[in-house]
Scaffold this active site. Structure first.
Site, PDB file in Angstrom:
ATOM      1  N   HIS A 172      16.527 -51.665  16.211  1.00 43.28           N
ATOM      2  CA  HIS A 172      17.570 -50.870  15.545  1.00 43.28           C
ATOM      3  C   HIS A 172      18.551 -51.767  14.792  1.00 43.28           C
ATOM      4  O   HIS A 172      19.078 -51.375  13.748  1.00 43.28           O
ATOM      5  CB  HIS A 172      18.358 -50.022  16.561  1.00 43.28           C
ATOM      6  N   CYS A 213      13.317 -41.717  20.919  1.00 41.89           N
ATOM      7  CA  CYS A 213      14.552 -42.313  20.424  1.00 41.89           C
ATOM      8  C   CYS A 213      15.617 -41.226  20.331  1.00 41.89           C
ATOM      9  O   CYS A 213      15.309 -40.112  19.887  1.00 41.89           O
ATOM     10  CB  CYS A 213      14.285 -42.925  19.052  1.00 41.89           C
ATOM     11  N   GLU A 238      15.639 -51.482  21.044  1.00 39.67           N
ATOM     12  CA  GLU A 238      17.055 -51.515  20.653  1.00 39.67           C
ATOM     13  C   GLU A 238      17.343 -52.628  19.649  1.00 39.67           C
ATOM     14  O   GLU A 238      18.099 -52.430  18.698  1.00 39.67           O
ATOM     15  CB  GLU A 238      17.963 -51.649  21.883  1.00 39.67           C
TER      16      GLU A 238
END
Length: 184
Positions: free
Chosen positions: A157, A110, A154
């Site tokens: 996140h 990441c 993603e």
């Protein structure tokens, strides 16, 4: 242009917040932010540009990673058939997924996490994602393999979840039941 200095690191509060929906149609400001996310990912994969601007190569980036707690992600990579998967999306949502799981044999990394955190990260093997492109048009994408894993990383996140939250703490390389290993 975004640089590594714009990317917040592990421990930053934005990475643990649930991001807010972006209202449609997107504002010019929101479009500019999303555009900068996809540009970073593309630039980071160009060795010359990456070196000149000190960019760490990435294949995905989400709003919270640049301290923008809005639901927006950018993904740019090639799948196993060398087809380009390149999307900048507002409000991406997984609308369906397989029962079968998959994981990257090399583990995940990441841009917001500087150290290597070894272990398998179980993900759905196939997903369908719905979201809105830069112009606010609805898109629906079916994904499998590495692209499916990247989209899940993603989208996590946007929900304040880090990839290492999924790693088995007792045994990071424990076999993932009913999972297909994915080479990168």
């Amino acid at each position: 242009m975004l640089t590594m200095d714009d990317i917040v690191r592990d421990g930053h509060p934005a990475l643990r917040k649930v991001a807010e929906e972006v209202s449609m149609p997107p504002s010019q400001e929101d479009k500019a932010i999303l555009q900068s996310l996809i540009e970073y990912v593309k630039n980071s994969q160009d060795p010359e540009v990456a070196q000149r601007h000190g960019l760490r190569p990435g294949i995905g980036l989400a709003g919270p990673q640049i301290n923008v707690t809005k639901r927006m992600i950018a993904v740019h990579l090639s799948d196993e058939k060398d087809s380009l998967i390149s999307y900048a999306l507002f409000n991406p949502k997984i609308i369906s997924h397989s029962v079968e799981k998959s994981y990257l044999t090399a583990g995940e990394g990441c841009l917001s996490v500087d150290e290597s955190i070894p272990g398998y990260v179980p993900r759905y093997a196939r997903i369908t994602v719905k979201g809105f492109d830069l112009e606010g048009n609805e898109v629906k994408i079916r994904l499998k393999g590495l692209p499916a894993i990247v989209f899940q990383h993603e989208i996590d996140h946007l929900n304040g979840i880090m990839f290492y939250d999924h790693i088995n703490k007792q045994d990071p390389f424990a076999e993932v039941p009913d999972a297909t290993p994915v080479e990168r």
